[in-house]
Design a protein around this motif. Structure first.
Motif, PDB file in Angstrom:
ATOM      1  N   HIS B 199       0.830  -1.264   0.031  1.00  0.00           N
ATOM      2  CA  HIS B 199      -0.015  -0.008  -0.023  1.00  0.00           C
ATOM      3  C   HIS B 199       0.878   1.456   0.007  1.00  0.00           C
ATOM      4  O   HIS B 199       1.727   1.267   0.675  1.00  0.00           O
ATOM      5  N   ARG B 207      -2.523   4.204  -3.428  1.00  0.00           N
ATOM      6  CA  ARG B 207      -2.583   2.907  -4.253  1.00  0.00           C
ATOM      7  C   ARG B 207      -2.395   1.678  -3.484  1.00  0.00           C
ATOM      8  O   ARG B 207      -1.654   1.732  -2.769  1.00  0.00           O
ATOM      9  N   THR B 208      -2.904   0.618  -3.800  1.00  0.00           N
ATOM     10  CA  THR B 208      -2.826  -0.661  -3.295  1.00  0.00           C
ATOM     11  C   THR B 208      -2.482  -1.534  -4.501  1.00  0.00           C
ATOM     12  O   THR B 208      -3.015  -1.653  -5.537  1.00  0.00           O
ATOM     13  N   HIS B 209      -1.342  -2.544  -4.282  1.00  0.00           N
ATOM     14  CA  HIS B 209      -0.746  -3.205  -5.052  1.00  0.00           C
ATOM     15  C   HIS B 209      -0.911  -4.717  -4.872  1.00  0.00           C
ATOM     16  O   HIS B 209      -0.713  -4.926  -3.475  1.00  0.00           O
ATOM     17  N   SER B 231      -1.298  -2.491  -9.593  1.00  0.00           N
ATOM     18  CA  SER B 231      -1.963  -1.685  -8.690  1.00  0.00           C
ATOM     19  C   SER B 231      -3.406  -1.959  -8.842  1.00  0.00           C
ATOM     20  O   SER B 231      -3.869  -2.529  -9.946  1.00  0.00           O
ATOM     21  N   ASN B 232      -4.276  -1.312  -7.893  1.00  0.00           N
ATOM     22  CA  ASN B 232      -5.684  -1.427  -8.056  1.00  0.00           C
ATOM     23  C   ASN B 232      -6.273  -0.527  -9.241  1.00  0.00           C
ATOM     24  O   ASN B 232      -7.265  -0.475  -9.657  1.00  0.00           O
ATOM     25  N   LYS B 233      -5.281   0.249  -9.850  1.00  0.00           N
ATOM     26  CA  LYS B 233      -5.641   0.809 -11.137  1.00  0.00           C
ATOM     27  C   LYS B 233      -5.235   0.083 -12.287  1.00  0.00           C
ATOM     28  O   LYS B 233      -5.314   0.556 -13.503  1.00  0.00           O
ATOM     29  N   GLY B 234      -4.878  -0.990 -12.117  1.00  0.00           N
ATOM     30  CA  GLY B 234      -4.408  -1.989 -13.262  1.00  0.00           C
ATOM     31  C   GLY B 234      -3.039  -1.745 -13.763  1.00  0.00           C
ATOM     32  O   GLY B 234      -2.651  -2.176 -14.948  1.00  0.00           O
ATOM     33  N   GLU B 235      -2.158  -0.831 -13.229  1.00  0.00           N
ATOM     34  CA  GLU B 235      -0.773  -0.472 -13.509  1.00  0.00           C
ATOM     35  C   GLU B 235       0.292  -1.579 -13.132  1.00  0.00           C
ATOM     36  O   GLU B 235       0.157  -2.135 -12.008  1.00  0.00           O
ATOM     37  N   ILE B 267       2.263   6.282 -16.537  1.00  0.00           N
ATOM     38  CA  ILE B 267       1.402   6.748 -15.385  1.00  0.00           C
ATOM     39  C   ILE B 267       1.520   8.091 -15.013  1.00  0.00           C
ATOM     40  O   ILE B 267       2.507   8.597 -14.312  1.00  0.00           O
ATOM     41  N   GLU B 269      -0.041  10.756 -13.717  1.00  0.00           N
ATOM     42  CA  GLU B 269      -0.315  11.168 -12.527  1.00  0.00           C
ATOM     43  C   GLU B 269       0.940  10.934 -11.546  1.00  0.00           C
ATOM     44  O   GLU B 269       1.057  11.897 -10.641  1.00  0.00           O
TER      45      GLU B 269
END
Lengths: 659, 332
Positions: B199, B207-209, B231-235, B267, B269
């Motif tokens: 985290h 983010r959480t991975h 990551s929880n955003k798919g990265e 990424i 951001e």
């Protein structure tokens, strides 16, 4: 029966008057006139021992200890062959305890191993051991519970023979060698799990390259080879003088235990290595020592200047000091990180020069289970041949080819089995040790390490050493080199490719000391071996471990993994070969039996309860499983045992079968 | 593209290792498996892990190895043709009670003692807390701090492994702060496979991975960590680092260290571009007063690469920086 001096010592300890010497049994006090047969310490058929907490002082510092009858070492027990001795052991600790009679051939239920021979001795309980004594010599006793042995729970035993002693002597002294730490043993083993070589303060260094120190004498190329293998050629002992004080009869070097003699007397020294983790190398500058007994059993006298005594072994030597002067008894730790020191003198207050510590040995190829080609390690041994290794040709060929065969007598150096092969090529270009930033250039590092890992995956460990620039081309972890019952997992960082019988080797760092050092091949039993049958079965036991993780095991399995016992039929005669797949030596001990060390003297093999297996080597013994019951078999380095290097040996059928 | 390849390599490296981990499950010892003889090659070895009590096809002829004629060297004569270790015990060895002491003591009491003994010989749980880098970073414009800690608890094979690292500027805000909680399993003598979660408390948004990595000692004794993060955003990102302890003296130790970060995508951001994003080279010189307490000085060079560097320039930062370090390495 306690003798009067011991009673006084005991009383003083409990009376709060405990100085250093009152914590020692009479025979271990400095200025001891010796243990004469007429002056036993604790003897007779009924003996009472009490195990309790005490404090122990050495070098001006005091720590917590566990003692027997208030003393460290514990009282000397003087028993007699042919008698049955009753020993009542009372536990005043808050935890379970036990006493194991090391080397005794007694009924298994009296052997004193909790969980194998009996349940252990609970707090405030008294357990009565009944020991029918059918042997004689120098032995010892110690706890087999937890790590109590490390904190003082050990003592010596002399068993007087029923028949006249073939060894003539005028006076005798017991020398109990041990290692004392102010750090709790539970903490020591955790630190070993935390960091490999944590207690080694004598690593190879860059500065050492320019120091001329023999302990640092290894070229950059060879150092790089060792780091490539992820091995440390200076990892001689797990626990060192960094935290140990080496004791003789409970005395540190400065306290200088002194034993008296009259010039011209034949003095019998009964040397016991009661340490937890320390292999000692013993010498008395100026005196020849004649070894007359090993592990309690008489051997043909052999004159030496020095001998290595591994953990739990005992040796009796005769010395005959003729001059009216003092002699220093040096018991140097094998890694040369410290020494025990005592004095033999005609009168109290005398002392002799104490030699400096010798350079720490460096491990070599033979310690890795490879024929020594004189290349690696500056031990610089010569004369090894690897002729039997099947032509010494290409890597990957000849693995497991068993053409070597060779004599099992151990008298020749021929490999008993070809465990691979060697290819010596000229040294490739090796870069200087990874210290430079240049050597670690950016992106390539990531990719490189990944590739390395992927290579290691399918093979289960990446031990492959192919392509080493320096010219070794041998797989140091080829599962084909051990029997299939061995579990080749994370707990096993090395498989000796070509382990040699090194019973003719004097011990680490003793090859070139310029005087005669005892080897196992010098030991010849005085009595002929009783059982002359040929073994009907062979058994290979692999001593296995992972130095980096401080995991130790037999055949790749820790005892805690739930292992199958080693099963013998009663009176079965078995030939056992112990193969050391590690770069540490292991004193292997079997309970309730002697092992006949196969060392080239058939019919007169020496009987041993503890056999030291040198790094990367193998040792063979014959055993007649004539003592029914369950017995412990383990490495006597206490923390190796505690890490899992332990198993149970069963001998069936029993005398008394279940109703 | 390079980075993608490397990420793929990481994945490729991880899968065989996973398979291996399953194969090497030590829960089922193979007590009865006997060696018919030394096998000639790895390929010829009987399959492991399935035989159980020697019932499998691999148990071979139980009489193999009985013939002692081969071991003619017994009496020192030499000439053994084949070595046949580990023949089965004779039937008599299997007679009688499983545990001899049960005849003398209550079997329930002995069973408890046996369990204590089993646990005592090898089942030790250990721990370590390592403050690997706790340092002040002197850097033009903004001095900062960094921590890099690890701790583990467990047995030889399975451990709970916690990692945390982060940095910030003095008087400024926390730049980066992450914590990982991993299950770590020894899969080779030198490597642990690690899986768990990470985290990031900073940077924002948090983010959480999911984490899959390897940690251990590569040949030449580099301590190495390599991990993939999803990551929880798919990265998908990856990080690899390695360090080496070069002993100048017994106490003075020079430690080169390299770290590389990769990303499978841009990424924006976070200012991370795809491919190799950053590379960090460090050199620390520590003095071990005791092994557990070692202050150090050092220097570190960090560089953003490719798109990451473009992002940095766009935000008004240079693509590289040099820092001087003073810190402490400690463990217990």
């Amino acid at each position: 029966m306690l003798n009067r001096r011991a009673v006084l010592a005991h009383g003083a300890a409990f009376g709060g008057l405990a100085g250093l010497s009152s914590m020692l049994p009479a025979w271990a006090r400095s200025g001891s006139r010796g243990v004469l047969p007429t002056l036993p310490t604790l003897s007779g058929r009924d003996i009472a021992l009490e195990i309790g907490h005490t404090s122990f002082t050495t070098g001006g510092r005091t720590g917590r200890a566990i003692s027997i009858n208030g003393t460290i070492p514990a009282p000397l027990l003087r028993l007699r062959e042919g008698e049955t001795c009753r020993i009542a052991v009372t536990n005043t600790l808050e935890e379970d305890t036990s006493i194991h009679w090391h080397g005794f051939l007694i009924p298994f239920q009296m052997d004193g191993v909790p969980g194998v021979s009996f349940p252990g001795i609970r707090p405030r309980e008294t357990f009565v051991y009944e020991l029918p004594i059918r042997q004689s010599g120098t032995f010892w006793y110690h706890s087999h519970s937890g790590l109590q042995e490390q904190v003082g729970h050990y003592g010596p035993i002399i068993i007087d023979p029923a028949t006249p002693d073939p060894v003539a002597y005028d006076r005798e002294h017991v020398l109990v060698l041990s290692d004392w730490s102010f750090m709790a043993p539970e903490q020591i083993i955790v630190q070993l799990k935390q960091e490999q070589g944590h207690f080694n303060r004598n690593n190879l260094t860059v500065a050492g390259l320019f120091s001329g120190d023999p302990a640092q004498n290894m070229s950059i190329e060879e150092r790089v080879k060792w780091t490539k293998m992820r091995m440390d050629p200076t990892d001689i002992s797990d626990v060192t003088g960094a935290i140990y004080t080496y004791l003789v009869n409970g005395h540190g070097p400065a306290e200088n235990w002194t034993g008296l003699f009259r010039p011209g007397e034949r003095v019998r020294l009964r040397v016991i290595n009661a340490s937890a983790m320390t292999v000692f190398q013993v010498r008395i500058p100026g005196l020849k020592m004649t070894v007359v007994s090993a592990d309690g059993e008489n051997v043909r006298p052999v004159a030496v200047d020095e001998f290595q005594i591994s953990v739990a072994e005992t040796y009796d030597v005769i010395v005959q000091p003729k001059e009216d002067r003092a002699y220093t008894v040096v018991s140097e730790a094998v890694d040369r990180s410290g020494m025990g020191r005592a004095t033999l003198a005609p009168r109290m207050g005398m002392s002799a020069a104490v030699p400096p510590l010798r350079p720490r040995p460096i491990l070599g190829m033979d310690d890795m289970g490879m024929p020594d080609m004189g290349g690696m390690g500056s031990g610089g041994t010569s004369g090894m041949n690897h002729g039997s290794a099947g032509g010494g040709s290409m890597a990957g060929m000849g693995h497991g080819a068993t053409g070597g065969g060779g004599s099992m007598s151990g008298m020749n150096q021929a490999a008993m089995r070809a465990r691979g092969s060697m290819s010596a090529t000229s040294g490739g270009a090796m870069r200087g040790g990874g210290g430079s930033m240049a050597g670690m250039s950016s992106g390539g590092m990531g990719a490189g390490s990944m590739a390395g890992m992927s290579g290691s995956g399918p093979k289960g460990g990446g031990g492959a050493m192919t392509g080493m620039g320096g010219g070794m081309d041998m797989n140091m972890r080829d599962p084909a080199n051990v029997p299939p019952n061995v579990e080749v997992g994370p707990g096993m960082d090395m498989i000796a490719p070509d382990p040699q019988d090194r019973t003719g080797h004097p011990g680490l760092g003793l090859k070139d000391v310029g005087h005669k050092v005892l080897t196992y091949r010098d030991l010849v039993s005085l009595k002929p071996n009783r059982d002359r049958r040929r073994p009907t079965r062979t058994l290979e036991i692999n001593l296995t471990g992972n130095m980096n993780r401080f995991m130790w095991s037999l055949d790749g399995r820790k005892f805690s993994d739930g292992v199958e016992p080693i099963r013998f039929a009663r009176n079965e005669r078995v030939r056992v070969t112990m193969v050391n797949n590690s770069m540490m030596q292991h004193p292997m001990h079997i309970h309730g039996h002697f092992m006949e060390l196969v060392n080239g003297h058939p019919g007169h093999h020496p009987l041993k309860h503890t056999i030291n297996v040198l790094p990367g080597s193998k040792v063979t013994f014959d055993i007649t499983a004539d003592n029914p019951g369950d017995w412990a078999f383990h490495c006597h380095l206490l923390l190796h045992m505690h890490a899992g290097m332990f198993n149970v040996v069963t001998v069936r059928p029993l005398d008394r079968e279940p109703a | 593209m390079t980075a993608l390849r490397i990420v793929l390599l990481t994945t490729a490296a991880t899968f065989p290792v996973l398979t291996l981990a399953q194969q090497m499950d030590p829960s089922m010892p193979m007590p009865g498996m006997e060696a018919p003889a030394k096998t000639v090659s790895t390929a010829a070895r009987p399959p492991r892990g399935k035989g159980g009590m020697g019932a499998g096809p691999s148990s071979a002829d139980p009489h193999a190895g009985h013939d002692m004629g081969d071991t003619g060297g017994m009496a020192g004569m030499g000439g053994a043709q084949r070595e046949m270790p580990n023949a089965p015990s004779p039937p008599a060895a299997l007679s009688g009670p499983a545990h001899a002491a049960d005849l003398f003591y209550a079997p329930s009491v002995m069973a408890a003692a046996r369990e204590d003994l089993r646990a005592e010989q090898g089942d030790l749980k250990a721990y370590r807390v390592l403050v690997d880098r706790l340092e002040t970073q002197f850097q033009r414009g903004r001095d900062g701090y960094r921590w890099d800690l690890q701790g583990w608890y467990g047995g030889d094979i399975d451990k709970l492994w916690i990692k945390s690292e982060g940095n910030g500027a003095y008087g400024g805000k926390l730049g980066r702060a992450e914590v990982q909680a991993l299950w770590s399993r020894a899969i080779t003598p030198w490597f642990d496979l690690q899986a768990g979660v990470r985290h990031d408390f900073r940077p924002n948004p948090q983010r959480t991975h999911a984490v899959l990595g390897l940690q251990g000692l590569v040949p030449y004794s580099y301590n190495t960590e390599a991990a993939l993060f999803l990551s929880n955003k798919g990265e998908l990102t990856a990080r690899v680092n390695a360090d080496y302890d070069l002993l100048i003296t017994q106490r003075l130790i020079l430690q080169p260290r390299v770290e590389a970060n990769f990303s499978a995508q841009n990424i924006r951001e976070l200012g991370i571009g795809s491919g190799l994003s950053t590379i960090e080279l460090g050199l620390r010189l520590r003095y071990e007063f005791i092994p557990e307490f070692a202050p150090y000085v050092g220097v570190e060079y960090e560089r953003s690469v490719g798109t990451t560097a473009s992002y940095a320039r766009a935000s008004g930062q240079g693509p590289d920086s040099v820092r001087y370090l003073v810190g402490l390495r400690s463990w217990f």
